[in-house]
Design a protein around this motif. Structure first.
Motif, PDB file in Angstrom:
ATOM      1  N   ASP A 315      18.997  28.803  15.731  1.00 29.12           N
ATOM      2  CA  ASP A 315      18.513  28.289  14.343  1.00 29.12           C
ATOM      3  C   ASP A 315      19.613  29.069  13.437  1.00 29.12           C
ATOM      4  O   ASP A 315      19.535  30.280  13.674  1.00 29.12           O
ATOM      5  N   PRO A 316      20.508  28.534  12.390  1.00 31.71           N
ATOM      6  CA  PRO A 316      21.308  29.385  11.420  1.00 31.71           C
ATOM      7  C   PRO A 316      20.250  30.469  10.666  1.00 31.71           C
ATOM      8  O   PRO A 316      20.787  31.316  10.275  1.00 31.71           O
ATOM      9  N   LYS A 317      19.087  30.233  10.510  1.00 29.70           N
ATOM     10  CA  LYS A 317      18.227  31.023   9.576  1.00 29.70           C
ATOM     11  C   LYS A 317      17.797  32.128  10.550  1.00 29.70           C
ATOM     12  O   LYS A 317      17.351  33.174   9.743  1.00 29.70           O
ATOM     13  N   PHE A 318      18.075  32.210  11.775  1.00 29.13           N
ATOM     14  CA  PHE A 318      17.542  33.677  12.538  1.00 29.13           C
ATOM     15  C   PHE A 318      18.683  33.862  13.444  1.00 29.13           C
ATOM     16  O   PHE A 318      18.741  34.118  14.422  1.00 29.13           O
ATOM     17  N   THR A 319      20.126  34.096  12.807  1.00 25.78           N
ATOM     18  CA  THR A 319      21.070  34.387  13.182  1.00 25.78           C
ATOM     19  C   THR A 319      21.561  35.438  12.468  1.00 25.78           C
ATOM     20  O   THR A 319      21.715  35.764  11.247  1.00 25.78           O
ATOM     21  N   CYS A 320      22.482  36.536  13.193  1.00 22.10           N
ATOM     22  CA  CYS A 320      23.014  37.545  12.768  1.00 22.10           C
ATOM     23  C   CYS A 320      23.829  37.568  11.576  1.00 22.10           C
ATOM     24  O   CYS A 320      24.669  36.293  11.667  1.00 22.10           O
ATOM     25  N   GLN A 321      24.123  38.338  10.829  1.00 21.63           N
ATOM     26  CA  GLN A 321      25.007  38.306   9.803  1.00 21.63           C
ATOM     27  C   GLN A 321      26.582  38.706  10.166  1.00 21.63           C
ATOM     28  O   GLN A 321      27.326  37.754   9.537  1.00 21.63           O
ATOM     29  N   ASP A 322      26.561  39.482  11.086  1.00 19.02           N
ATOM     30  CA  ASP A 322      27.943  39.722  11.518  1.00 19.02           C
ATOM     31  C   ASP A 322      28.388  39.633  13.074  1.00 19.02           C
ATOM     32  O   ASP A 322      27.671  40.812  13.750  1.00 19.02           O
ATOM     33  N   ALA A 323      28.632  38.762  13.277  1.00 17.89           N
ATOM     34  CA  ALA A 323      28.706  38.519  14.942  1.00 17.89           C
ATOM     35  C   ALA A 323      29.816  39.221  15.621  1.00 17.89           C
ATOM     36  O   ALA A 323      29.866  39.567  16.813  1.00 17.89           O
ATOM     37  N   ASN A 324      30.708  39.946  14.633  1.00 20.55           N
ATOM     38  CA  ASN A 324      31.640  41.088  15.420  1.00 20.55           C
ATOM     39  C   ASN A 324      31.028  42.237  15.842  1.00 20.55           C
ATOM     40  O   ASN A 324      31.623  42.723  16.445  1.00 20.55           O
ATOM     41  N   LYS A 325      29.600  42.329  15.633  1.00 18.67           N
ATOM     42  CA  LYS A 325      28.888  43.400  16.082  1.00 18.67           C
ATOM     43  C   LYS A 325      28.469  43.351  17.375  1.00 18.67           C
ATOM     44  O   LYS A 325      28.027  44.060  18.068  1.00 18.67           O
ATOM     45  N   TYR A 326      28.544  41.948  17.922  1.00 13.09           N
ATOM     46  CA  TYR A 326      27.789  41.477  18.968  1.00 13.09           C
ATOM     47  C   TYR A 326      28.651  41.143  20.167  1.00 13.09           C
ATOM     48  O   TYR A 326      29.753  40.245  19.929  1.00 13.09           O
ATOM     49  N   VAL A 327      28.656  41.509  21.318  1.00 13.82           N
ATOM     50  CA  VAL A 327      29.382  41.270  22.491  1.00 13.82           C
ATOM     51  C   VAL A 327      28.961  39.620  22.868  1.00 13.82           C
ATOM     52  O   VAL A 327      30.010  38.967  22.942  1.00 13.82           O
ATOM     53  N   PHE A 328      27.963  39.193  22.536  1.00 14.04           N
ATOM     54  CA  PHE A 328      27.642  37.826  22.889  1.00 14.04           C
ATOM     55  C   PHE A 328      27.243  37.161  21.619  1.00 14.04           C
ATOM     56  O   PHE A 328      26.597  37.547  20.591  1.00 14.04           O
ATOM     57  N   TRP A 329      27.721  35.879  21.548  1.00 19.50           N
ATOM     58  CA  TRP A 329      27.193  35.027  20.302  1.00 19.50           C
ATOM     59  C   TRP A 329      25.899  34.494  20.572  1.00 19.50           C
ATOM     60  O   TRP A 329      24.957  34.579  19.762  1.00 19.50           O
ATOM     61  N   ASP A 330      25.633  33.800  21.619  1.00 21.80           N
ATOM     62  CA  ASP A 330      24.297  33.182  21.960  1.00 21.80           C
ATOM     63  C   ASP A 330      23.901  34.036  23.300  1.00 21.80           C
ATOM     64  O   ASP A 330      24.506  34.741  23.772  1.00 21.80           O
ATOM     65  N   ALA A 331      22.785  33.349  23.956  1.00 21.57           N
ATOM     66  CA  ALA A 331      22.221  34.216  25.146  1.00 21.57           C
ATOM     67  C   ALA A 331      23.153  33.727  26.449  1.00 21.57           C
ATOM     68  O   ALA A 331      22.919  34.279  27.576  1.00 21.57           O
ATOM     69  N   PHE A 332      24.342  33.296  26.275  1.00 16.10           N
ATOM     70  CA  PHE A 332      25.260  32.743  27.208  1.00 16.10           C
ATOM     71  C   PHE A 332      26.702  32.861  27.294  1.00 16.10           C
ATOM     72  O   PHE A 332      27.299  33.072  28.104  1.00 16.10           O
ATOM     73  N   HIS A 333      27.181  32.887  25.922  1.00 18.42           N
ATOM     74  CA  HIS A 333      28.417  32.848  25.654  1.00 18.42           C
ATOM     75  C   HIS A 333      28.874  33.981  24.672  1.00 18.42           C
ATOM     76  O   HIS A 333      28.244  34.280  23.848  1.00 18.42           O
ATOM     77  N   PRO A 334      30.490  34.567  24.905  1.00 20.50           N
ATOM     78  CA  PRO A 334      30.664  35.701  24.314  1.00 20.50           C
ATOM     79  C   PRO A 334      30.961  35.181  22.527  1.00 20.50           C
ATOM     80  O   PRO A 334      31.449  33.909  22.517  1.00 20.50           O
ATOM     81  N   SER A 335      31.005  36.323  21.918  1.00 15.65           N
ATOM     82  CA  SER A 335      31.324  35.925  20.511  1.00 15.65           C
ATOM     83  C   SER A 335      32.852  35.814  20.496  1.00 15.65           C
ATOM     84  O   SER A 335      33.696  36.267  21.423  1.00 15.65           O
ATOM     85  N   GLU A 336      33.284  35.429  19.289  1.00 11.76           N
ATOM     86  CA  GLU A 336      34.793  35.178  18.999  1.00 11.76           C
ATOM     87  C   GLU A 336      35.644  36.458  19.207  1.00 11.76           C
ATOM     88  O   GLU A 336      36.622  36.674  19.851  1.00 11.76           O
ATOM     89  N   LYS A 337      35.041  37.506  18.868  1.00 16.51           N
ATOM     90  CA  LYS A 337      35.647  38.863  19.257  1.00 16.51           C
ATOM     91  C   LYS A 337      35.726  39.412  20.342  1.00 16.51           C
ATOM     92  O   LYS A 337      36.998  39.747  21.024  1.00 16.51           O
ATOM     93  N   THR A 338      34.856  38.992  21.220  1.00 15.88           N
ATOM     94  CA  THR A 338      34.794  39.387  22.743  1.00 15.88           C
ATOM     95  C   THR A 338      35.742  38.220  23.339  1.00 15.88           C
ATOM     96  O   THR A 338      36.775  38.964  24.060  1.00 15.88           O
ATOM     97  N   SER A 339      36.077  37.183  22.985  1.00 17.63           N
ATOM     98  CA  SER A 339      37.020  36.184  23.724  1.00 17.63           C
ATOM     99  C   SER A 339      38.443  36.703  23.421  1.00 17.63           C
ATOM    100  O   SER A 339      39.257  36.496  24.267  1.00 17.63           O
ATOM    101  N   GLN A 340      38.547  37.132  22.206  1.00 18.82           N
ATOM    102  CA  GLN A 340      39.930  37.778  21.702  1.00 18.82           C
ATOM    103  C   GLN A 340      40.357  39.079  22.349  1.00 18.82           C
ATOM    104  O   GLN A 340      41.395  39.064  22.933  1.00 18.82           O
ATOM    105  N   ILE A 341      39.395  39.804  22.796  1.00 18.51           N
ATOM    106  CA  ILE A 341      39.554  41.027  23.275  1.00 18.51           C
ATOM    107  C   ILE A 341      40.072  40.605  24.971  1.00 18.51           C
ATOM    108  O   ILE A 341      41.036  41.227  25.427  1.00 18.51           O
ATOM    109  N   MET A 342      39.285  39.638  25.420  1.00 17.24           N
ATOM    110  CA  MET A 342      39.481  39.220  26.739  1.00 17.24           C
ATOM    111  C   MET A 342      40.725  38.657  26.870  1.00 17.24           C
ATOM    112  O   MET A 342      41.550  38.671  27.965  1.00 17.24           O
TER     113      MET A 342
END
Length: 355
Positions: A315-342
């Motif tokens: 739900d967009p209403k219950f999503t963090c403000q800055d995904a770059n602080k998170y290794v994971f975007w959702d409960a299964f998939h990496p964030s864009e920043k993690t994907s770029q590092i890998m």
């Protein structure tokens, strides 16, 4: 005014001609003229948008950090590994989904994605969420080949197909969404090692088939430390939500078998250049030392509570403000920043030989 109108009449065909010339110049100048993708949600750029399945992400908050905040169907807040690899190879910033009608064969000539979120080596895995099985991805690839030859001619198309870099990322769903979640395969293969060997045979058949169709440069991404995915940690209550070591050990074991397969195929198939682009170690490093990579949170995802949500539950209403602080975007998939590092890691360690 008349000369302007005359010029306008011939402008579109002339522009198309210029585009074709630039395309041919690109192909002749690049060691890797195109990126071609097979696999699951780790590399799906939106094919599931166009099939009847619940395994989709073509809505907010997915894609909010993609170009123009566009939810393309990538299971990420932004771009995914094939996009970063394509950009690093000087091709384009995003690899389009084959089933997306917004793109044509001229777009696909420099990169195309056949991947489908939720699929696996095992056909039974794709049945879980009614997604595209791997054999169907290959059928789409054959269809693509015909279109490419019609578009560029036999010789040029064959050159692209043999010089292209093929990215393959698949296997996690076979274990987490199929073998451990359902009973059918466990009754057929009483030990997970037996199921691993079954999948290894399917993998061998797949790579042998695309080799026969012209693929020569292939990058195989093995399993991540899947016991550390937020969803698996959330369910690991008895061990205080630590990583599920059984799943991590399984990933290591299966990756070892995939490494053996890579060596065998390189030996058995003349001209085949396949790399074992294993992400397990770098992914585990990021999860266990997130601050070392600029992250603040590695146990939960950015979406919702970060423990169970993915897909329509994000739900967009219950999503963090800055995904770059998170290794994971959702409960299964990496964030864009993690994907770029890998992706940067894989390019430097495994794919640079193709540059």
């Amino acid at each position: 005014m008349t000369p302007i109108r005359r010029m306008g009449k011939g402008y579109a065909p002339w522009l198309l001609f210029i585009n074709e010339v630039l395309l041919l110049l690109h192909f002749s100048a690049c060691k890797v003229p195109a990126i071609i993708v097979f696999g699951d949600s780790s590399v799906d750029s939106g094919n599931n948008n166009f099939i009847p399945t619940m395994a989709r992400s073509n809505f907010q908050p997915y894609g909010r950090d993609f170009f123009n905040g566009n939810p393309t169907g990538r299971f990420s807040n932004g771009r995914i590994p094939p996009d970063f690899v394509s950009e690093a190879f000087g091709i384009k910033q995003a690899v389009p989904a084959y089933l997306d009608p917004a793109f044509s064969i001229s777009d696909f000539a420099t990169g195309v994605c056949f991947a489908s979120a939720g699929t696996g080596y095992d056909n039974a895995t794709s049945n879980v969420a009614d997604v595209i099985p791997l054999w169907k991805e290959v059928e789409y690839y054959k269809e693509y080949q015909k279109k490419l030859r019609a578009h560029l001619g036999e010789e040029k198309a064959n050159q692209i197909l043999s010089d292209a870099l093929y990215l393959v990322s698949i296997g996690t769903n076979d274990f987490l969404e199929n073998y451990y979640a359902l009973t059918e395969r466990r009754s057929e293969f009483p030990t997970v090692q037996q199921y691993e060997d079954f999948l290894l045979g399917l993998a061998k058949n797949f790579f042998t088939e695309i080799y026969g169709l012209g693929a020569r440069k292939v990058s195989l991404t093995g399993l991540p430390p899947m016991g550390c995915l937020p969803l698996e940690r959330a369910m690991n209550i008895l061990e205080f939500h630590n990583c599920v070591e059984e799943y991590n050990n399984l990933a290591l074991e299966f990756n070892g078998k995939l490494g053996w397969l890579v060596s065998k195929l390189n030996k058995d198939l003349p001209g085949f250049q396949m790399v074992d682009a294993n992400v397990y170690d770098i992914f585990l490093q990021i999860v266990t030392d997130p601050s070392g990579f600029g992250f603040e949170e590695a146990k939960t995802g950015c979406c919702g509570t970060g423990r169970f949500e993915m897909g329509f539950l994000c739900d967009p209403k219950f999503t963090c403000q800055d995904a770059n602080k998170y290794v994971f975007w959702d409960a299964f998939h990496p964030s864009e920043k993690t994907s770029q590092i890998m992706s940067n890691y894989l390019i430097e360690k495994h794919l640079a030989k193709f540059l």
